[in-house]
Design a protein around this motif. Structure first.
Motif, short mmCIF file in Angstrom:
data_model
loop_
_atom_site.label_atom_id
_atom_site.label_comp_id
_atom_site.label_asym_id
_atom_site.label_seq_id
_atom_site.Cartn_x
_atom_site.Cartn_y
_atom_site.Cartn_z
N THR A 104 -12.16 9.57 -0.78
CA THR A 104 -11.44 9.40 0.48
C THR A 104 -11.61 7.97 0.97
O THR A 104 -12.72 7.45 1.00
N ASP A 105 -10.53 7.34 1.38
CA ASP A 105 -10.60 5.91 1.70
C ASP A 105 -9.93 5.58 3.02
O ASP A 105 -8.82 5.05 3.06
N PRO A 106 -10.59 5.88 4.16
CA PRO A 106 -10.02 5.47 5.44
C PRO A 106 -10.15 3.97 5.68
O PRO A 106 -9.71 3.46 6.71
N PHE A 107 -10.73 3.24 4.72
CA PHE A 107 -10.83 1.79 4.82
C PHE A 107 -9.75 1.10 3.99
O PHE A 107 -9.79 -0.09 3.77
N GLY A 108 -8.76 1.88 3.52
CA GLY A 108 -7.70 1.30 2.71
C GLY A 108 -6.83 0.34 3.51
O GLY A 108 -6.71 0.44 4.73
N ALA A 109 -6.18 -0.61 2.82
CA ALA A 109 -5.34 -1.61 3.49
C ALA A 109 -3.96 -1.02 3.73
O ALA A 109 -3.00 -1.35 3.05
N GLY A 110 -3.86 -0.13 4.71
CA GLY A 110 -2.61 0.56 4.96
C GLY A 110 -1.86 0.06 6.17
O GLY A 110 -0.98 0.74 6.69
N ASP A 111 -2.18 -1.14 6.66
CA ASP A 111 -1.55 -1.60 7.89
C ASP A 111 -1.06 -3.04 7.75
O ASP A 111 -1.34 -3.89 8.58
N GLY A 112 -0.35 -3.33 6.67
CA GLY A 112 0.24 -4.64 6.52
C GLY A 112 -0.67 -5.64 5.83
O GLY A 112 -0.49 -6.85 5.97
N GLY A 113 -1.64 -5.18 5.08
CA GLY A 113 -2.44 -6.08 4.27
C GLY A 113 -3.77 -6.47 4.86
O GLY A 113 -4.51 -7.25 4.26
N ILE A 114 -4.09 -6.00 6.08
CA ILE A 114 -5.40 -6.31 6.65
C ILE A 114 -6.48 -5.67 5.80
O ILE A 114 -6.40 -4.49 5.45
N ALA A 115 -7.49 -6.41 5.43
CA ALA A 115 -8.59 -5.88 4.61
C ALA A 115 -9.78 -5.56 5.51
O ALA A 115 -10.51 -6.46 5.91
N HIS A 454 -9.76 11.84 11.07
CA HIS A 454 -8.51 12.40 10.55
C HIS A 454 -8.67 12.96 9.14
O HIS A 454 -9.16 12.28 8.25
N ARG A 455 -8.25 14.19 8.95
CA ARG A 455 -8.26 14.75 7.59
C ARG A 455 -7.22 14.01 6.74
O ARG A 455 -6.20 13.53 7.25
N ALA A 456 -7.47 13.94 5.46
CA ALA A 456 -6.64 13.13 4.57
C ALA A 456 -5.23 13.68 4.41
O ALA A 456 -4.31 12.93 4.10
N ASP A 457 -5.03 14.98 4.64
CA ASP A 457 -3.70 15.56 4.43
C ASP A 457 -2.96 15.77 5.75
O ASP A 457 -2.04 16.56 5.83
N ILE A 458 -3.37 15.03 6.78
CA ILE A 458 -2.72 15.23 8.08
C ILE A 458 -1.23 14.92 7.96
O ILE A 458 -0.82 14.05 7.18
N ASN A 459 -0.42 15.63 8.69
CA ASN A 459 1.03 15.51 8.58
C ASN A 459 1.53 14.30 9.36
O ASN A 459 2.11 14.40 10.42
N ASP A 460 1.23 13.14 8.82
CA ASP A 460 1.68 11.89 9.44
C ASP A 460 1.96 10.89 8.33
O ASP A 460 1.15 10.73 7.42
N PRO A 461 3.12 10.21 8.36
CA PRO A 461 3.45 9.28 7.28
C PRO A 461 2.39 8.19 7.07
O PRO A 461 2.18 7.74 5.95
N CYS A 463 -0.70 8.51 7.15
CA CYS A 463 -1.81 9.04 6.36
C CYS A 463 -1.38 9.43 4.96
O CYS A 463 -2.22 9.65 4.09
N ALA A 464 -0.09 9.53 4.72
CA ALA A 464 0.40 9.96 3.40
C ALA A 464 0.48 8.81 2.41
O ALA A 464 0.43 9.02 1.20
N THR A 465 0.62 7.59 2.90
CA THR A 465 0.73 6.42 2.02
C THR A 465 -0.13 5.30 2.58
O THR A 465 -0.40 5.27 3.78
N PRO A 466 -0.57 4.32 1.82
CA PRO A 466 -0.43 4.25 0.37
C PRO A 466 -1.42 5.17 -0.32
O PRO A 466 -2.08 5.97 0.33
#
Length: 487
Positions: A104-115, A454-461, A463-466
């Motif tokens: 599980t990776d809630p630290f992923g760069a999912g907001d425009g490339g911020i690391a 947040h659970r990883a399968d929450i119904n929100d786009p 959280c679904a990608t990347p």
């Protein structure tokens, strides 16, 4: 997130101004004792209350009055066996994962490339907890708050809180989906094992028998000091628990059979739809361990906040998160508000420091019998989910819903205002409450702990990608040195 605060029922009017006359000198005078067991408690007279005092004596809104439930808890511990924290951890039945097994990776760069800043420690809950629609994690504390040597016997526990959103439980309306209130998770980071404990409110039923029921609060913040565990009750104040009072409803470790109890009844941990004493059987929503509330500290000022996320600038604050500052003398309990803003409510919220009695861990009352903040500050940013102060440095977790949270450093300036120092540090999606492990007792590097909700399968786009998903429940810690070296 702290927005569901006020799905909880309003407090009784009598508690708005209640003061405990029997506790004027000290507020919840409990004794220290041994960690592994709950010693016998003397029965005390029922606490009497009065509405003669008014809240105008408290000028910063953080005034609290003590209520004592220890007589009820004494009756519970006489009825049911108790268990110590060390034994509970030794018999823990669930496991976290770490390293590559914690994908599980809630630290992923999912907001425009911020690391975001990677954590030094990261654990994933077992799958049923990580993906639970019913339970949501919130508060965090640990033995570094509780003990200067950072050991509870031979253990170094971390504790987290979860609230039950029964509306998300399936199948809805069944006994198994009853609102179970709040549970704690006691984690041993050394073994990776953890165990859930249900929180409960003690009361006398219509037959005059002692019983307990679920505590229906958000539990956004928790803090552990000595034997006391403090839990936030958003619009009401703090609920208090004594870790010597953990009730064990399955001491023979055989859930398939009922256990005989010291009061001549029996206990059942198979039925997950019942709680308390019913028809001479003790239930616990299927949990082996139950921790009863032993008291509270209730706001005495008028509460102007409501179900919206915005906050009023006067009156009693919200109690959204907690931490312990061991670097102050005496130590202090840090309590603050989660607040959104709008044109009518531009304030980011307040944070205050409550003095702790270092002898027994209770809060220190003034001559009028009230507990009040020694200092209060306006927060420099909105949507704060957790705050920690150590050696005059402040650390704030700011949430951004399904984007990486912001970790801010702050300090009190010469003008007495709490202000941000340094740049924004992006961390986990859904970051919540915070806990400072100071390392003084162990020689380890100081760590700043938190967890994501947040659970990883929450119904929100978002959280679904990347891939991997940027959401997912983890308990994690950053090295304080890594935080301080950021720009």
């Amino acid at each position: 997130m702290k927005t569901p605060h006020d799905r909880r029922g309003p407090r009784r009017a009598a508690r708005l101004l209640a003061l405990a006359l029997a506790l004027v000198a000290g507020a919840l005078l409990w004794r220290p004792g041994q960690a592994a067991a709950a010693p016998a408690r003397p029965r005390s007279a029922a606490v009497r209350v009065t509405t003669a005092r008014v809240a105008s004596t408290v000028d910063n809104g953080f005034g609290l009055a003590a209520t004592d439930l220890s007589e009820r808890v004494a009756d519970l511990t006489a009825s049911l066996p108790t268990q110590g924290v060390q034994n509970l951890l030794s018999q823990a039945d669930r496991s976290v994962s770490s390293g590559t097994a914690c994908a599980t990776d809630p630290f992923g760069a999912g907001d425009g490339g911020i690391a975001p800043l990677a954590p030094a420690v990261k654990y994933c809950w077992s799958d049923d907890d990580a993906l639970s629609r019913e339970w949501t994690p919130q508060g965090i504390t640990g033995v570094s708050d509780a003990q200067a040597d950072e050991y509870w016997g031979t253990k170094r526990p971390v504790i987290t809180s979860w609230y039950d959103d029964s509306t998300a439980c399936t199948p809805a309306g069944t006994p198994a989906c009853a609102d179970k209130g709040v549970r704690l998770s006691f984690l041993d980071p050394v073994t990776g094992k953890y165990r859930h404990v249900l929180l409960a409110y003690p009361y006398y039923n219509s037959y005059g028998h002692i019983s307990y029921r679920a505590i229906d609060i958000h539990a956004g913040g928790i803090a552990w000091y000595k034997y006391r565990l403090y839990v936030t009750d958003a619009l009401h104040g703090l609920k208090v628990f004594d870790l010597r009072d953990i009730l064990d409803l399955d001491p023979d470790r055989n859930p398939a059979t009922n256990n005989s109890t010291p009061d001549g009844l029996s206990s059942n941990v198979q039925d997950n739809g019942k709680v308390g004493r019913q028809s001479n059987v003790w239930y616990s929503y299927g949990y082996r361990y139950v921790l009863p509330q032993v008291g509270s500290y209730d706001f005495v000022g008028a509460q102007h906040n409501g179900s919206a996320g915005t906050c009023e600038s006067s009156g009693a604050p919200k109690a959204s998160y907690l931490s312990v500052d061991r670097s102050s003398s005496p130590p202090q309990l840090i309590m603050g508000e989660y607040c959104t803003t709008d044109s009518a409510h531009p304030g980011n919220g307040r944070v205050g420091a409550l003095p702790i009695n270092d002898t027994d861990g209770s809060l220190v009352a003034t001559a009028d019998g009230l507990v009040s903040a020694v200092t209060t500050y306006a927060l420099p940013v909105k949507q704060v989910q957790g705050a920690v102060r150590y050696a005059d440095r402040w650390y704030l977790n700011q949430s951004h819903r399904y984007s990486d949270a912001s970790l801010w450093r702050a300090a009190v300036g010469g003008d007495g205002v709490l202000a941000v120092t340094g740049g924004e540090i992006r961390t986990a999606v859904g970051a919540e409450d915070m806990y400072y492990e100071h390392g003084q007792g162990t020689g380890a590097a100081p760590l700043l702990w938190s967890q994501s909700e947040h659970r990883a399968d929450i119904n929100d786009p978002s959280c679904a990608t990347p891939d991997p998903t940027p959401c997912g429940r983890v308990i994690y810690a950053h090295r304080v040195s890594d935080i301080l070296t950021q720009p």
